[in-house]
Design an enzyme around this catalytic site. Structure first.
Site, PDB file in Angstrom:
ATOM      1  N   HIS A  98      -0.212   6.111  -9.129  1.00 43.68           N
ATOM      2  CA  HIS A  98       0.488   4.868  -8.390  1.00 43.68           C
ATOM      3  C   HIS A  98       1.686   5.223  -9.168  1.00 43.68           C
ATOM      4  O   HIS A  98       1.973   5.211 -10.384  1.00 43.68           O
ATOM      5  CB  HIS A  98      -0.463   3.579  -8.987  1.00 43.68           C
ATOM      6  CG  HIS A  98       0.258   2.494  -8.088  1.00 43.68           C
ATOM      7  ND1 HIS A  98       1.386   1.924  -8.460  1.00 43.68           N
ATOM      8  CD2 HIS A  98      -0.207   1.762  -6.861  1.00 43.68           C
ATOM      9  CE1 HIS A  98       1.786   1.168  -7.396  1.00 43.68           C
ATOM     10  NE2 HIS A  98       0.845   0.845  -6.574  1.00 43.68           N
ATOM     11  N   GLU A 169       3.338   5.985  -0.447  1.00 44.11           N
ATOM     12  CA  GLU A 169       3.742   4.599  -0.996  1.00 44.11           C
ATOM     13  C   GLU A 169       5.386   4.879  -1.490  1.00 44.11           C
ATOM     14  O   GLU A 169       5.724   5.128  -2.583  1.00 44.11           O
ATOM     15  CB  GLU A 169       3.128   3.850  -2.125  1.00 44.11           C
ATOM     16  CG  GLU A 169       1.639   3.505  -1.647  1.00 44.11           C
ATOM     17  CD  GLU A 169       1.132   2.443  -2.675  1.00 44.11           C
ATOM     18  OE1 GLU A 169       0.718   1.357  -2.173  1.00 44.11           O
ATOM     19  OE2 GLU A 169       1.118   2.355  -3.832  1.00 44.11           O
TER      20      GLU A 169
HETATM   21  P1  13P Z   1       2.661  -4.404  -2.215  1.00 43.41           P
HETATM   22  O1  13P Z   1       2.029  -4.290  -0.990  1.00 43.41           O
HETATM   23  O2  13P Z   1       2.717  -5.627  -2.921  1.00 43.41           O
HETATM   24  O3  13P Z   1       4.028  -3.923  -1.689  1.00 43.41           O
HETATM   25  O4  13P Z   1       2.035  -3.109  -3.129  1.00 43.41           O
HETATM   26  C1  13P Z   1       1.829  -1.899  -2.522  1.00 43.41           C
HETATM   27  C2  13P Z   1       1.087  -1.238  -3.655  1.00 43.41           C
HETATM   28  O5  13P Z   1       1.976  -0.777  -4.609  1.00 43.41           O
HETATM   29  C3  13P Z   1      -0.262  -0.915  -3.495  1.00 43.41           C
HETATM   30  O6  13P Z   1      -0.672   0.102  -4.252  1.00 43.41           O
END
Ligand code: 13P
Length: 262
Positions: A98, A169
């Site tokens: 992450h 992400e």
């Molecule tokens: P948000 O949905 O709060 O933007 O976070 C995304 C995230 O980091 C999920 O792992």
């Protein structure tokens, strides 16, 4: 026909008691209409809540993920949690790489790759997060960053004993309320799919989008050919939002089925 997968990443929110009560209420609210075969649902609570949630969620179809893990099986590693311990506690998946781990805990591509191997060894499915920062995007380096992050973990053909989930992400979209354009996500998910094809990954490797996903924008991401679900942070802390997102995903699947039939 696509099935969808939603993963709720609670990060360092919710006490054990809050997590357990959320899980109880979630099971009640999903009963009777939710089909886990069509829309998979995974909750990633803090590590200390996994064991308790595994008991409250048993048989309900909601799976558990850890948010991180350490290398090694057992040994003198103060504070570390091995994949085996997380599996024993009830986790079946683990979020790895992450951007918050990469940024605040200095996790490198090489470490993420080692953790992926260790997760497989313990029977956990890694959910590997990749994504560019805002400055990398501004410099036009998005694809280079994704290539580098994927190259680290996709070095050999993947067999059935290497279950994998990739979450794209973009770092600038996490917790900011700024979502990536559907078109950009579609293109990048396609790039990820090509990488997976190169290592002969089973078609079943889901690609998720993460970054400010909520009940309003989820359907747009799920409609993209190569996107199979979402990794959700902030919005997943609300029971109403999670229930709404499962409904949206069930609805998106039904639309998909009718398109396939039509
Ligand atoms: P948000 O949905 O709060 O933007 O976070 C995304 C995230 O980091 C999920 O792992």
């Amino acid at each position: 026909m696509k099935s969808s997968l939603l993963i709720a990443n609670w990060k360092m929110y919710k006490t054990v008691e809050e997590s357990a009560s959320f899980a109880r209420l979630l099971t009640e609210r999903l009963r009777g209409w939710w089909n886990p075969e069509e829309v998979g649902l995974v909750v990633a609570p803090t590590a200390v809540a996994i064991f308790k949630l595994a008991q409250s969620l048993a048989d309900g179809g909601v799976q558990l993920a850890a948010q991180n893990m350490d290398l090694g099986t057992e040994g003198a590693f103060t504070g570390a949690l091995s994949a085996y311990l997380l599996h024993e506690a009830g986790a079946r998946l683990v979020i790895l790489g992450h951007s918050e781990r990469r940024r605040y805990f200095a996790e490198t591509d090489a470490l993420v790759a080692e953790k992926v191997e260790a997760a497989w060894h313990a029977g956990l499915t890694p959910v590997v997060c990749i994504g560019e920062t805002e400055s990398e995007r501004d410099r036009g380096e998005t694809q280079t960053v994704l290539d580098r992050q994927l190259a680290a973990i996709l070095k050999k053909p993947l067999g059935s004993s290497h279950p994998l989930i990739i979450a794209y992400e973009p770092v600038w979209a996490i917790g900011t309320g700024r979502v990536a354009q559907n078109q950009d996500v579609g293109q990048l998910a396609h790039l990820i799919r090509r990488w997976l094809d190169q290592v002969q990954a089973p078609a079943a490797v889901p690609i998720l989008y993460g970054g400010s996903v909520n009940p309003e924008n989820l359907a747009g991401f799920l409609s993209l050919d190569d996107v199979d679900g979402a990794l959700i942070g902030g919005a997943s802390l609300s029971l109403d939002h999670v229930v709404s997102m499962v409904k949206v995903a069930m609805g998106a699947r039904q639309t998909d089925t009718s398109i396939a039939k039509g």
